[in-house]
Design a protein around this motif. Structure first.
Motif, PDB file in Angstrom:
ATOM      1  N   SER A 171       2.817  50.056  88.502  1.00 54.07           N
ATOM      2  CA  SER A 171       3.044  48.815  87.754  1.00 54.07           C
ATOM      3  C   SER A 171       3.211  49.121  86.268  1.00 54.07           C
ATOM      4  CB  SER A 171       1.861  47.857  87.946  1.00 54.07           C
ATOM      5  OG  SER A 171       1.685  47.550  89.309  1.00 54.07           O
ATOM      6  N   LYS A 172       4.107  48.394  85.645  1.00 56.43           N
ATOM      7  CA  LYS A 172       4.366  48.595  84.224  1.00 56.43           C
ATOM      8  C   LYS A 172       3.232  48.012  83.388  1.00 56.43           C
ATOM      9  CE  LYS A 172       9.281  48.613  85.171  1.00 56.43           C
ATOM     10  NZ  LYS A 172       8.986  48.665  86.635  1.00 56.43           N
ATOM     11  N   VAL A 173       2.914  48.692  82.300  1.00 56.08           N
ATOM     12  CA  VAL A 173       1.778  48.313  81.452  1.00 56.08           C
ATOM     13  C   VAL A 173       2.261  48.091  80.037  1.00 56.08           C
ATOM     14  CG1 VAL A 173      -0.476  49.036  80.575  1.00 56.08           C
ATOM     15  CG2 VAL A 173       0.225  49.703  82.888  1.00 56.08           C
ATOM     16  N   LEU A 174       1.765  47.043  79.416  1.00 59.26           N
ATOM     17  CA  LEU A 174       2.060  46.769  78.002  1.00 59.26           C
ATOM     18  C   LEU A 174       0.738  46.773  77.239  1.00 59.26           C
ATOM     19  CD1 LEU A 174       3.998  46.056  75.738  1.00 59.26           C
ATOM     20  CD2 LEU A 174       3.802  43.644  76.382  1.00 59.26           C
ATOM     21  N   ILE A 175       0.602  47.702  76.298  1.00 55.84           N
ATOM     22  CA  ILE A 175      -0.640  47.857  75.540  1.00 55.84           C
ATOM     23  C   ILE A 175      -0.470  47.240  74.156  1.00 55.84           C
ATOM     24  CG2 ILE A 175      -2.354  49.487  74.681  1.00 55.84           C
ATOM     25  CD1 ILE A 175      -1.336  51.496  76.743  1.00 55.84           C
ATOM     26  N   TYR A 176      -1.324  46.265  73.854  1.00 55.26           N
ATOM     27  CA  TYR A 176      -1.330  45.624  72.540  1.00 55.26           C
ATOM     28  C   TYR A 176      -2.451  46.216  71.695  1.00 55.26           C
ATOM     29  CZ  TYR A 176       1.555  41.842  74.507  1.00 55.26           C
ATOM     30  OH  TYR A 176       2.551  41.116  75.097  1.00 55.26           O
ATOM     31  N   GLY A 177      -2.208  46.318  70.396  1.00 58.51           N
ATOM     32  CA  GLY A 177      -3.266  46.776  69.497  1.00 58.51           C
ATOM     33  C   GLY A 177      -2.722  47.121  68.134  1.00 58.51           C
ATOM     34  N   GLU A 178      -3.566  46.981  67.123  1.00 57.67           N
ATOM     35  CA  GLU A 178      -3.164  47.336  65.766  1.00 57.67           C
ATOM     36  C   GLU A 178      -2.847  48.829  65.683  1.00 57.67           C
ATOM     37  OE1 GLU A 178      -6.196  46.192  63.052  1.00 57.67           O
ATOM     38  OE2 GLU A 178      -6.016  44.041  63.457  1.00 57.67           O
ATOM     39  N   SER A 179      -2.165  49.192  64.633  1.00 56.49           N
ATOM     40  CA  SER A 179      -1.842  50.598  64.419  1.00 56.49           C
ATOM     41  C   SER A 179      -3.120  51.414  64.300  1.00 56.49           C
ATOM     42  CB  SER A 179      -1.014  50.743  63.133  1.00 56.49           C
ATOM     43  OG  SER A 179      -0.741  52.097  62.860  1.00 56.49           O
ATOM     44  N   GLY A 180      -3.176  52.509  65.062  1.00 57.24           N
ATOM     45  CA  GLY A 180      -4.328  53.401  64.999  1.00 57.24           C
ATOM     46  C   GLY A 180      -5.459  53.077  65.942  1.00 57.24           C
ATOM     47  N   THR A 181      -5.287  52.091  66.827  1.00 62.66           N
ATOM     48  CA  THR A 181      -6.376  51.731  67.748  1.00 62.66           C
ATOM     49  C   THR A 181      -6.452  52.647  68.960  1.00 62.66           C
ATOM     50  OG1 THR A 181      -4.899  50.075  68.721  1.00 62.66           O
ATOM     51  CG2 THR A 181      -6.525  49.289  67.126  1.00 62.66           C
ATOM     52  N   GLY A 182      -5.426  53.482  69.167  1.00 60.07           N
ATOM     53  CA  GLY A 182      -5.485  54.418  70.286  1.00 60.07           C
ATOM     54  C   GLY A 182      -4.649  54.008  71.477  1.00 60.07           C
ATOM     55  N   PRO A 314      -0.961  43.539  81.017  1.00 62.74           N
ATOM     56  CA  PRO A 314      -1.232  43.657  79.567  1.00 62.74           C
ATOM     57  C   PRO A 314      -2.642  44.185  79.313  1.00 62.74           C
ATOM     58  CG  PRO A 314      -1.457  41.373  80.251  1.00 62.74           C
ATOM     59  CD  PRO A 314      -1.075  42.155  81.490  1.00 62.74           C
ATOM     60  N   ILE A 315      -2.760  45.050  78.331  1.00 65.17           N
ATOM     61  CA  ILE A 315      -4.070  45.575  77.902  1.00 65.17           C
ATOM     62  C   ILE A 315      -4.188  45.367  76.399  1.00 65.17           C
ATOM     63  CG2 ILE A 315      -5.487  47.637  77.623  1.00 65.17           C
ATOM     64  CD1 ILE A 315      -4.317  48.723  80.185  1.00 65.17           C
ATOM     65  N   HIS A 316      -5.218  44.665  75.980  1.00 65.30           N
ATOM     66  CA  HIS A 316      -5.443  44.400  74.559  1.00 65.30           C
ATOM     67  C   HIS A 316      -6.563  45.315  74.059  1.00 65.30           C
ATOM     68  CE1 HIS A 316      -3.140  40.521  74.356  1.00 65.30           C
ATOM     69  NE2 HIS A 316      -3.353  40.585  75.654  1.00 65.30           N
ATOM     70  N   ILE A 317      -6.272  46.122  73.037  1.00 73.65           N
ATOM     71  CA  ILE A 317      -7.295  46.979  72.418  1.00 73.65           C
ATOM     72  C   ILE A 317      -7.750  46.306  71.133  1.00 73.65           C
ATOM     73  CG2 ILE A 317      -7.854  49.252  71.516  1.00 73.65           C
ATOM     74  CD1 ILE A 317      -5.584  50.406  73.124  1.00 73.65           C
ATOM     75  N   PRO A 318      -9.012  45.867  71.055  1.00 82.24           N
ATOM     76  CA  PRO A 318      -9.498  45.209  69.833  1.00 82.24           C
ATOM     77  C   PRO A 318      -9.513  46.191  68.662  1.00 82.24           C
ATOM     78  CG  PRO A 318     -10.994  44.824  71.680  1.00 82.24           C
ATOM     79  CD  PRO A 318     -10.042  45.908  72.107  1.00 82.24           C
ATOM     80  N   PRO A 319      -9.399  45.692  67.446  1.00 82.16           N
ATOM     81  CA  PRO A 319      -9.472  46.582  66.280  1.00 82.16           C
ATOM     82  C   PRO A 319     -10.845  47.227  66.177  1.00 82.16           C
ATOM     83  CG  PRO A 319      -9.518  44.272  65.608  1.00 82.16           C
ATOM     84  CD  PRO A 319      -9.192  44.277  67.062  1.00 82.16           C
TER      85      PRO A 319
END
Length: 468
Positions: A171-182, A314-319
């Motif tokens: 399955s395709k994954v879309l990772i959200y997150g600010e620059s530098g969050t990994g 979707p995967i959200h990486i918090p700051p």
């Protein structure tokens, strides 16, 4: 889904007020540390790997912290709560709770700076309960080691859990997150855990490729595709076959390229520039962005059909500023890495740690890494010079040497006289009490009188002028 629920679902987990760093010791009945965490290692000033080999009594004797409420809990078999002060300047209110076996003997002690609820105060568990705690803590510790990712916070633990669940699927994954969050770190973790782990991991930064050559980089080209080109070249999509293609900053992909990428995703095949045949591909697509893709879709800056195609999971990486526990783990990890890289022994002070804890870290882990490197590299070299002003009276010592260098023929005799004179001064301060003097000097009582006798023998054989 209601409007309210939809809004809640989009909000990343904010742990600013939910989780704060806390110390942790789990020891056996002898004070040997079985389990700890990065924050504890940071407050004490010992790498976690070394901390897990230590005994709490040895740490206290070495001056890393005091007092040892763990040992007090072992001795009293009661819960102990007290302020613990570390050599790095941390003041931590901690609680040690002994876990007893069926015979009332201590099996484990859990020491933490977490506040314990009232019902936990008289915790008395049998051997089975102790084993369950040990197993749970060891599993948590092992999980952190195997992922290769700092995942101390609840948010990151949930992300790792999701990654483990989806890794075996394409399955395709879309990772959200600010620059530098990994974001790339998470993408690589999914690749490593997937069935395509033997295949390549190809990362493309869509913001770094000029629009004029984007198609050539992504799709490749055949011989003679353009003037002066005599060789064919595989594109990144083709190179990623049987592996993972990571499209970082996908929001920056030109619109005309988005159309062509959409066709690749729909048909699982790619055609090189200048080619006439399609090449089947079998790679997993993981995308990442630091922008709101849906807002770009509504502005006509990103294709809606491509958005739905890549946004399956979707995967959200918090700051990082909202993940205090991960911040602690990263600080500790970066210090250890740079100490090893530069041959340093930098230790973070409590004051500096508190400062780092409240910083916004807009650049997230990338900014933090640079900051820690700067701290380690610019730390003054500790060569411990001995300036003359630190010694009470160099003149007196030099005078003694000049006056007696002919009477005392060798270093052994000179040392015997100096030691004897020093012992006499200590005895004088102890009012002639040899036992007390021996304790202050850190030697056996018999050693004192033996050295005094040796001084007298040297003085008798060389004259008594050296005793002046």
């Amino acid at each position: 889904m209601t409007k309210k629920n939809k809004k809640t679902a989009k909000c990343p987990i904010d742990e600013t007020n939910q989780e704060l760093p806390s110390t942790l010791f789990v020891t056996d009945a002898n004070g040997n540390i079985l389990i700890s965490n990065e924050f504890t290692a940071l407050t004490i000033g010992v790498p976690l790997e070394e901390l897990l080999k230590a005994n709490v009594q040895d740490l206290v004797k070495a001056g890393f912290y005091n007092p040892s409420i763990t040992m007090e809990a072992i001795q009293t078999k009661q819960k102990v709560s007290r302020n613990v002060n570390t050599a790095r300047g941390f003041h931590v209110f901690s609680t040690a709770i002994p876990i007893l076996d069926k015979d009332g003997e201590v099996q484990l002690v859990v020491t933490s700076s977490n506040e314990f609820k009232k019902e936990n105060i008289n915790l008395e568990a049998n051997a089975l309960a102790a084993l369950q705690i040990r197993k749970k803590l060891e599993e948590t510790s092992a999980a952190g080691k195997t992922t290769g990712i700092i995942a101390e916070s609840l948010a990151m633990k949930q992300i790792i859990k999701v990654c483990n669940q989806i890794a075996s699927y394409d399955s395709k994954v879309l990772i959200y997150g600010e620059s530098g969050t990994g974001k790339e770190v998470i993408a690589k973790y999914i690749h490593r855990k997937s069935e395509k782990w033997k295949g390549p991991f190809i990362a493309i930064n869509c913001a770094a490729i000029p629009s004029a050559v984007f198609e050539y980089e992504l799709f490749g080209y055949e011989k003679g595709a353009f003037a002066g080109q005599a060789e064919e070249k595989k594109g990144m999509i083709e190179i990623a076959n049987d592996g993972v293609l990571f499209l970082d900053e996908i929001a920056e992909m030109p619109l005309d390229m988005q159309v062509k990428l959409l066709r690749v995703l729909e048909n699982n095949e790619v055609r090189r520039v200048g080619g006439i045949s399609n090449i089947p591909i079998n790679c997993r697509i993981i995308s990442a962005t630091n922008r709101d893709l849906w807002a770009l879709v509504k502005k006509g800056l990103f294709r809606e059909d491509l958005y739905y195609r890549i946004n399956v999971i979707p995967i959200h990486i918090p700051p990082l500023r909202n993940r205090k526990l991960d911040l602690v783990g990263l600080i500790s990890s970066f210090i250890a890495n740079f100490n090893q890289m530069y041959g340093k022994k930098f230790k973070l002070s409590a004051e500096e740690f508190q400062n780092m804890l409240v910083q916004p870290w807009q650049g997230n882990a990338r900014e933090l890494r640079n900051y820690v490197e700067r701290l380690v590299v610019t730390e003054p070299t500790d060569f411990n010079p001995q300036p003359e002003e630190n010694v009470a009276d160099w003149f007196s010592i030099d005078h003694f040497i000049d006056k007696n260098q002919h009477n005392l023929s060798n270093l052994k005799d000179f040392t015997a006289v100096v030691e004897g004179r020093y012992i006499r001064q200590v005895l004088k301060g102890c009012k002639g009490n040899g036992t007390e003097a021996a304790k202050k000097l850190g030697v056996d009582r018999s050693v004192i009188y033996r050295k005094l006798k040796k001084m007298e023998e040297v003085l008798d054989s060389n004259g008594d002028s050296s005793s002046q």
